[in-house]
Design a protein around this motif. Structure first.
Motif, PDB file in Angstrom:
ATOM      1  N   ALA A  94       0.821  -1.208   0.000  1.00  9.53           N
ATOM      2  CA  ALA A  94       0.000   0.000   0.000  1.00  9.53           C
ATOM      3  C   ALA A  94       0.855   1.258   0.000  1.00  9.53           C
ATOM      4  O   ALA A  94       0.436   2.298  -0.479  1.00  9.53           O
ATOM      5  CB  ALA A  94      -0.943  -0.005   1.192  1.00  9.53           C
ATOM      6  N   THR A  95       2.071   1.169   0.545  1.00 11.21           N
ATOM      7  CA  THR A  95       2.947   2.332   0.573  1.00 11.21           C
ATOM      8  C   THR A  95       3.724   2.500  -0.729  1.00 11.21           C
ATOM      9  O   THR A  95       4.415   3.488  -0.902  1.00 11.21           O
ATOM     10  CB  THR A  95       3.947   2.211   1.741  1.00 11.21           C
ATOM     11  N   ASP A  96       3.621   1.552  -1.621  1.00  8.19           N
ATOM     12  CA  ASP A  96       4.288   1.626  -2.915  1.00  8.19           C
ATOM     13  C   ASP A  96       3.749   2.844  -3.674  1.00  8.19           C
ATOM     14  O   ASP A  96       2.545   3.032  -3.758  1.00  8.19           O
ATOM     15  CB  ASP A  96       4.007   0.344  -3.705  1.00  8.19           C
ATOM     16  N   PRO A  97       4.639   3.680  -4.226  1.00 11.63           N
ATOM     17  CA  PRO A  97       4.161   4.863  -4.944  1.00 11.63           C
ATOM     18  C   PRO A  97       3.267   4.526  -6.131  1.00 11.63           C
ATOM     19  O   PRO A  97       2.535   5.381  -6.601  1.00 11.63           O
ATOM     20  CB  PRO A  97       5.436   5.568  -5.386  1.00 11.63           C
ATOM     21  N   ARG A 107      -3.372   8.753 -12.566  1.00  9.26           N
ATOM     22  CA  ARG A 107      -4.336   8.128 -13.473  1.00  9.26           C
ATOM     23  C   ARG A 107      -4.049   6.658 -13.737  1.00  9.26           C
ATOM     24  O   ARG A 107      -4.930   5.923 -14.143  1.00  9.26           O
ATOM     25  CB  ARG A 107      -4.441   8.902 -14.764  1.00  9.26           C
ATOM     26  N   LYS A 108      -2.831   6.212 -13.509  1.00  8.21           N
ATOM     27  CA  LYS A 108      -2.473   4.816 -13.773  1.00  8.21           C
ATOM     28  C   LYS A 108      -2.696   3.904 -12.570  1.00  8.21           C
ATOM     29  O   LYS A 108      -2.499   2.701 -12.670  1.00  8.21           O
ATOM     30  CB  LYS A 108      -1.018   4.732 -14.218  1.00  8.21           C
ATOM     31  N   CYS A 109      -3.096   4.459 -11.460  1.00  9.20           N
ATOM     32  CA  CYS A 109      -3.239   3.671 -10.244  1.00  9.20           C
ATOM     33  C   CYS A 109      -4.424   2.705 -10.346  1.00  9.20           C
ATOM     34  O   CYS A 109      -5.556   3.118 -10.626  1.00  9.20           O
ATOM     35  CB  CYS A 109      -3.434   4.577  -9.038  1.00  9.20           C
ATOM     36  N   PRO A 110      -4.186   1.414 -10.124  1.00  7.62           N
ATOM     37  CA  PRO A 110      -5.273   0.432 -10.213  1.00  7.62           C
ATOM     38  C   PRO A 110      -6.319   0.579  -9.107  1.00  7.62           C
ATOM     39  O   PRO A 110      -7.434   0.072  -9.238  1.00  7.62           O
ATOM     40  CB  PRO A 110      -4.555  -0.913 -10.113  1.00  7.62           C
ATOM     41  N   LEU A 158     -11.930   2.121  -6.061  1.00  3.96           N
ATOM     42  CA  LEU A 158     -12.558   3.304  -5.475  1.00  3.96           C
ATOM     43  C   LEU A 158     -13.876   3.626  -6.175  1.00  3.96           C
ATOM     44  O   LEU A 158     -14.864   3.979  -5.520  1.00  3.96           O
ATOM     45  CB  LEU A 158     -11.629   4.510  -5.557  1.00  3.96           C
ATOM     46  N   GLU A 159     -13.884   3.490  -7.483  1.00  8.44           N
ATOM     47  CA  GLU A 159     -15.118   3.742  -8.237  1.00  8.44           C
ATOM     48  C   GLU A 159     -16.212   2.758  -7.833  1.00  8.44           C
ATOM     49  O   GLU A 159     -17.362   3.142  -7.636  1.00  8.44           O
ATOM     50  CB  GLU A 159     -14.843   3.645  -9.736  1.00  8.44           C
TER      51      GLU A 159
END
Length: 126
Positions: free
Chosen positions: A3-6, A13-16, A21-22
């Motif tokens: 979870a702490t991985d950038p 926008r590339k975050c899975p 979240l949607e």
């Protein structure tokens, strides 16, 4: 990745995590998770609890939440078939946090409505 991985930055926008979240924060996802917080429900029980959701939308929502590991679907081969839905441990954690937000928003509706009225009045009504 942790979870702490950038790479897990929802503002990127590339975050899975954006897809999850949607699913979680959309109207039907949040209400479905909240409804399941108190325990296992069958599809039609869940549909009645989440007033206004269509059968199609509830089905799509449940599939997305199941895929994300938040909801467990238990299909039993009875006649007629019985399908129960319940939260996973991860789903319980997420639903608990959502319910805190839901209760906060519910409890502050008088303030929200007053703000909406002031906004609308300032702009010549709606």
């Amino acid at each position: 990745m942790e979870a702490t991985d950038p790479a897990y930055d929802a503002f990127s926008r590339k975050c899975p995590s954006r897809n999850t979240l949607e699913h979680v924060t959309g109207r039907w996802g949040a209400l479905t998770l909240g409804a399941l917080y108190d325990g296992t429900l069958r599809f039609n029980e869940l549909r009645r609890r989440v007033d206004g959701v269509s059968e199609k939308m509830l089905s799509q929502t449940l599939h997305a939440l199941e895929r994300d590991g938040l909801v467990h679907r238990d299909a039993r081969p009875t006649n007629p078939p019985r399908v129960d839905y319940r939260l996973t441990p991860l789903g319980t954690e997420v639903a608990g946090r959502l319910l805190a937000l839901i209760h906060c928003v519910e409890g502050r509706q008088d303030e929200v409505r007053a703000a909406q009225e002031r906004y609308d009045e300032a702009r010549g009504g709606r």
